[in-house]
Design a protein around this motif. Structure first.
Motif, PDB file in Angstrom:
ATOM      1  N   MET A   1       0.856  -1.178   0.000  1.00 56.07           N
ATOM      2  CA  MET A   1       0.000   0.000   0.000  1.00 56.07           C
ATOM      3  C   MET A   1       0.895   1.231   0.000  1.00 56.07           C
ATOM      4  SD  MET A   1      -1.602   0.288   3.878  1.00 56.07           S
ATOM      5  CE  MET A   1      -2.675   1.652   3.561  1.00 56.07           C
ATOM      6  N   THR A   2       0.343   2.324  -0.493  1.00 52.26           N
ATOM      7  CA  THR A   2       1.036   3.606  -0.500  1.00 52.26           C
ATOM      8  C   THR A   2       0.319   4.534   0.456  1.00 52.26           C
ATOM      9  OG1 THR A   2       1.731   3.316  -2.789  1.00 52.26           O
ATOM     10  CG2 THR A   2       1.759   5.564  -1.921  1.00 52.26           C
ATOM     11  N   VAL A   3       1.082   5.105   1.384  1.00 55.18           N
ATOM     12  CA  VAL A   3       0.528   6.069   2.323  1.00 55.18           C
ATOM     13  C   VAL A   3       1.121   7.437   2.004  1.00 55.18           C
ATOM     14  CG1 VAL A   3       0.087   4.380   4.138  1.00 55.18           C
ATOM     15  CG2 VAL A   3       2.288   5.564   4.076  1.00 55.18           C
ATOM     16  N   VAL A   4       0.374   8.468   2.393  1.00 54.20           N
ATOM     17  CA  VAL A   4       0.809   9.841   2.144  1.00 54.20           C
ATOM     18  C   VAL A   4       0.945  10.542   3.491  1.00 54.20           C
ATOM     19  CG1 VAL A   4       0.244  12.026   1.022  1.00 54.20           C
ATOM     20  CG2 VAL A   4      -0.421   9.859  -0.061  1.00 54.20           C
ATOM     21  N   MET A   5       2.105  11.116   3.706  1.00 51.48           N
ATOM     22  CA  MET A   5       2.310  11.976   4.876  1.00 51.48           C
ATOM     23  C   MET A   5       2.360  13.394   4.350  1.00 51.48           C
ATOM     24  SD  MET A   5       5.118  10.070   7.311  1.00 51.48           S
ATOM     25  CE  MET A   5       5.245  11.542   8.317  1.00 51.48           C
ATOM     26  N   GLN A   6       1.283  14.150   4.608  1.00 51.85           N
ATOM     27  CA  GLN A   6       1.241  15.509   4.085  1.00 51.85           C
ATOM     28  C   GLN A   6       0.540  16.429   5.066  1.00 51.85           C
ATOM     29  OE1 GLN A   6      -0.421  15.866   0.138  1.00 51.85           O
ATOM     30  NE2 GLN A   6       0.377  17.920  -0.123  1.00 51.85           N
ATOM     31  N   HIS A   7      -0.764  16.579   4.937  1.00 50.01           N
ATOM     32  CA  HIS A   7      -1.481  17.559   5.734  1.00 50.01           C
ATOM     33  C   HIS A   7      -1.783  17.086   7.146  1.00 50.01           C
ATOM     34  CE1 HIS A   7      -1.853  20.028   2.216  1.00 50.01           C
ATOM     35  NE2 HIS A   7      -2.418  19.033   1.557  1.00 50.01           N
ATOM     36  N   TRP A   8      -2.161  15.803   7.290  1.00 52.22           N
ATOM     37  CA  TRP A   8      -2.519  15.317   8.611  1.00 52.22           C
ATOM     38  C   TRP A   8      -1.831  13.986   8.872  1.00 52.22           C
ATOM     39  CZ3 TRP A   8      -4.237  11.262  11.367  1.00 52.22           C
ATOM     40  CH2 TRP A   8      -4.662  11.508  12.672  1.00 52.22           C
ATOM     41  N   TYR A   9      -1.041  13.957   9.904  1.00 51.05           N
ATOM     42  CA  TYR A   9      -0.461  12.740  10.439  1.00 51.05           C
ATOM     43  C   TYR A   9      -0.215  13.030  11.917  1.00 51.05           C
ATOM     44  CZ  TYR A   9       3.966  15.234  10.139  1.00 51.05           C
ATOM     45  OH  TYR A   9       4.948  16.165  10.282  1.00 51.05           O
ATOM     46  N   ASP A  10      -0.108  11.984  12.712  1.00 49.34           N
ATOM     47  CA  ASP A  10       0.040  12.208  14.144  1.00 49.34           C
ATOM     48  C   ASP A  10       0.947  11.136  14.733  1.00 49.34           C
ATOM     49  OD1 ASP A  10      -0.547  13.593  16.538  1.00 49.34           O
ATOM     50  OD2 ASP A  10      -2.112  12.153  17.059  1.00 49.34           O
ATOM     51  N   GLY A  11       1.614  11.495  15.814  1.00 43.46           N
ATOM     52  CA  GLY A  11       2.374  10.527  16.587  1.00 43.46           C
ATOM     53  C   GLY A  11       3.510   9.867  15.837  1.00 43.46           C
ATOM     54  N   LEU A  12       4.195  10.612  14.982  1.00 41.47           N
ATOM     55  CA  LEU A  12       5.337  10.039  14.265  1.00 41.47           C
ATOM     56  C   LEU A  12       6.403   9.643  15.282  1.00 41.47           C
ATOM     57  CD1 LEU A  12       6.818   9.331  11.638  1.00 41.47           C
ATOM     58  CD2 LEU A  12       7.595  11.722  11.532  1.00 41.47           C
ATOM     59  N   ASP A  13       6.769   8.378  15.269  1.00 43.07           N
ATOM     60  CA  ASP A  13       7.764   7.840  16.195  1.00 43.07           C
ATOM     61  C   ASP A  13       8.783   7.057  15.376  1.00 43.07           C
ATOM     62  OD1 ASP A  13       9.135   6.971  18.442  1.00 43.07           O
ATOM     63  OD2 ASP A  13       7.674   5.407  18.925  1.00 43.07           O
ATOM     64  N   VAL A  14       9.963   7.640  15.214  1.00 43.74           N
ATOM     65  CA  VAL A  14      10.991   7.075  14.342  1.00 43.74           C
ATOM     66  C   VAL A  14      11.986   6.278  15.179  1.00 43.74           C
ATOM     67  CG1 VAL A  14      12.776   7.610  12.637  1.00 43.74           C
ATOM     68  CG2 VAL A  14      10.713   9.027  12.786  1.00 43.74           C
ATOM     69  N   GLY A  15      12.236   5.033  14.786  1.00 49.58           N
ATOM     70  CA  GLY A  15      13.198   4.172  15.472  1.00 49.58           C
ATOM     71  C   GLY A  15      14.289   3.711  14.524  1.00 49.58           C
ATOM     72  N   ASP A  16      15.142   2.838  15.029  1.00 47.29           N
ATOM     73  CA  ASP A  16      16.259   2.341  14.222  1.00 47.29           C
ATOM     74  C   ASP A  16      15.836   1.342  13.152  1.00 47.29           C
ATOM     75  OD1 ASP A  16      18.126   3.911  15.527  1.00 47.29           O
ATOM     76  OD2 ASP A  16      18.603   2.361  17.007  1.00 47.29           O
ATOM     77  N   ASP A  17      14.736   0.624  13.375  1.00 52.81           N
ATOM     78  CA  ASP A  17      14.318  -0.404  12.432  1.00 52.81           C
ATOM     79  C   ASP A  17      13.106  -0.019  11.590  1.00 52.81           C
ATOM     80  OD1 ASP A  17      16.335  -2.192  13.273  1.00 52.81           O
ATOM     81  OD2 ASP A  17      15.110  -2.753  15.002  1.00 52.81           O
ATOM     82  N   GLY A  18      12.407   1.056  11.999  1.00 51.51           N
ATOM     83  CA  GLY A  18      11.221   1.477  11.278  1.00 51.51           C
ATOM     84  C   GLY A  18      10.578   2.650  11.995  1.00 51.51           C
ATOM     85  N   PHE A  19       9.391   2.999  11.552  1.00 51.88           N
ATOM     86  CA  PHE A  19       8.693   4.134  12.162  1.00 51.88           C
ATOM     87  C   PHE A  19       7.218   3.822  12.307  1.00 51.88           C
ATOM     88  CE2 PHE A  19       8.312   4.756   7.647  1.00 51.88           C
ATOM     89  CZ  PHE A  19       7.081   5.351   7.447  1.00 51.88           C
ATOM     90  N   ALA A  20       6.609   4.470  13.290  1.00 57.45           N
ATOM     91  CA  ALA A  20       5.171   4.356  13.518  1.00 57.45           C
ATOM     92  C   ALA A  20       4.559   5.730  13.281  1.00 57.45           C
ATOM     93  CB  ALA A  20       4.888   3.889  14.936  1.00 57.45           C
ATOM     94  N   VAL A  21       3.349   5.736  12.756  1.00 58.36           N
ATOM     95  CA  VAL A  21       2.643   6.982  12.505  1.00 58.36           C
ATOM     96  C   VAL A  21       1.143   6.686  12.454  1.00 58.36           C
ATOM     97  CG1 VAL A  21       2.772   6.793   9.962  1.00 58.36           C
ATOM     98  CG2 VAL A  21       2.610   9.062  11.043  1.00 58.36           C
ATOM     99  N   THR A  22       0.354   7.642  12.895  1.00 61.21           N
ATOM    100  CA  THR A  22      -1.098   7.536  12.762  1.00 61.21           C
ATOM    101  C   THR A  22      -1.513   8.367  11.561  1.00 61.21           C
ATOM    102  OG1 THR A  22      -1.386   7.214  15.137  1.00 61.21           O
ATOM    103  CG2 THR A  22      -3.319   7.945  13.894  1.00 61.21           C
ATOM    104  N   LEU A  23      -2.247   7.735  10.645  1.00 59.75           N
ATOM    105  CA  LEU A  23      -2.747   8.401   9.443  1.00 59.75           C
ATOM    106  C   LEU A  23      -4.257   8.259   9.386  1.00 59.75           C
ATOM    107  CD1 LEU A  23      -0.073   7.100   6.898  1.00 59.75           C
ATOM    108  CD2 LEU A  23      -0.181   9.370   7.931  1.00 59.75           C
TER     109      LEU A  23
END
Length: 156
Positions: A62-84
């Motif tokens: 799937m393709t996700v877009v991070m642009q106008h609204w995203y929340d809780g971006l949490d970047v780690g060494d192996d990946g990242f979490a985000v609410t879209l």
């Protein structure tokens, strides 16, 4: 003793490190100017986390877009979490860097594409070939190296 230098694997690691750095900056400072990202990832990756209804709807990628609204971006060494937001339904995703297939920032015509890595150290028991269709229904060329994506194929 190793057989040689695996430049493809080293490039993948460096490019994923670049994505991590970009996302860490966005986590700290937000998206600057017109920057936004289209991130395509393998939803079947064993470490990817997404709602069951999204996994059912997008069983391969799937393709996700991070642009106008995203929340809780949490970047780690192996990946990242985000609410879209998916049609007024906020969902938390965890995307491992190894699951990313493309990372595009069209605002500056920058893109990366990661193709299948048959010699991944994890070993992939699934011999399923990549999708036959690329953007616009064009056949994808099969590559096994990292490469820069030409954004011309995304223009209308």
């Amino acid at each position: 003793m190793s057989e040689g230098i695996d430049y493809g694997k080293l490039m993948h690691r460096a490019m994923r490190g670049l994505i991590q750095q970009v996302l860490e900056d966005v986590q700290e400072n937000g998206l600057p100017g017109d920057h936004h990202f289209f991130i395509t990832f393998d939803t079947g990756h064993p470490d990817a986390e997404l709602a069951d209804w999204l996994a059912d709807r997008y069983p391969e990628e799937m393709t996700v877009v991070m642009q106008h609204w995203y929340d809780g971006l949490d970047v780690g060494d192996d990946g990242f979490a985000v609410t879209l937001n998916f049609g007024d339904a906020p969902e938390r995703l965890y995307i491992p860097y190894d699951a990313i297939k493309t990372f595009v920032d069209p605002s500056v015509e920058f893109g990366l594409r990661f193709e299948s890595q048959d010699d991944d150290e994890d070993g992939d028991d699934d011999p399923t070939p990549p999708d036959d269709d690329g953007p616009g229904g064009e056949p994808k060329e099969e590559h096994h190296d990292a490469e820069v994506v030409s954004l011309d194929r995304f223009r209308k």
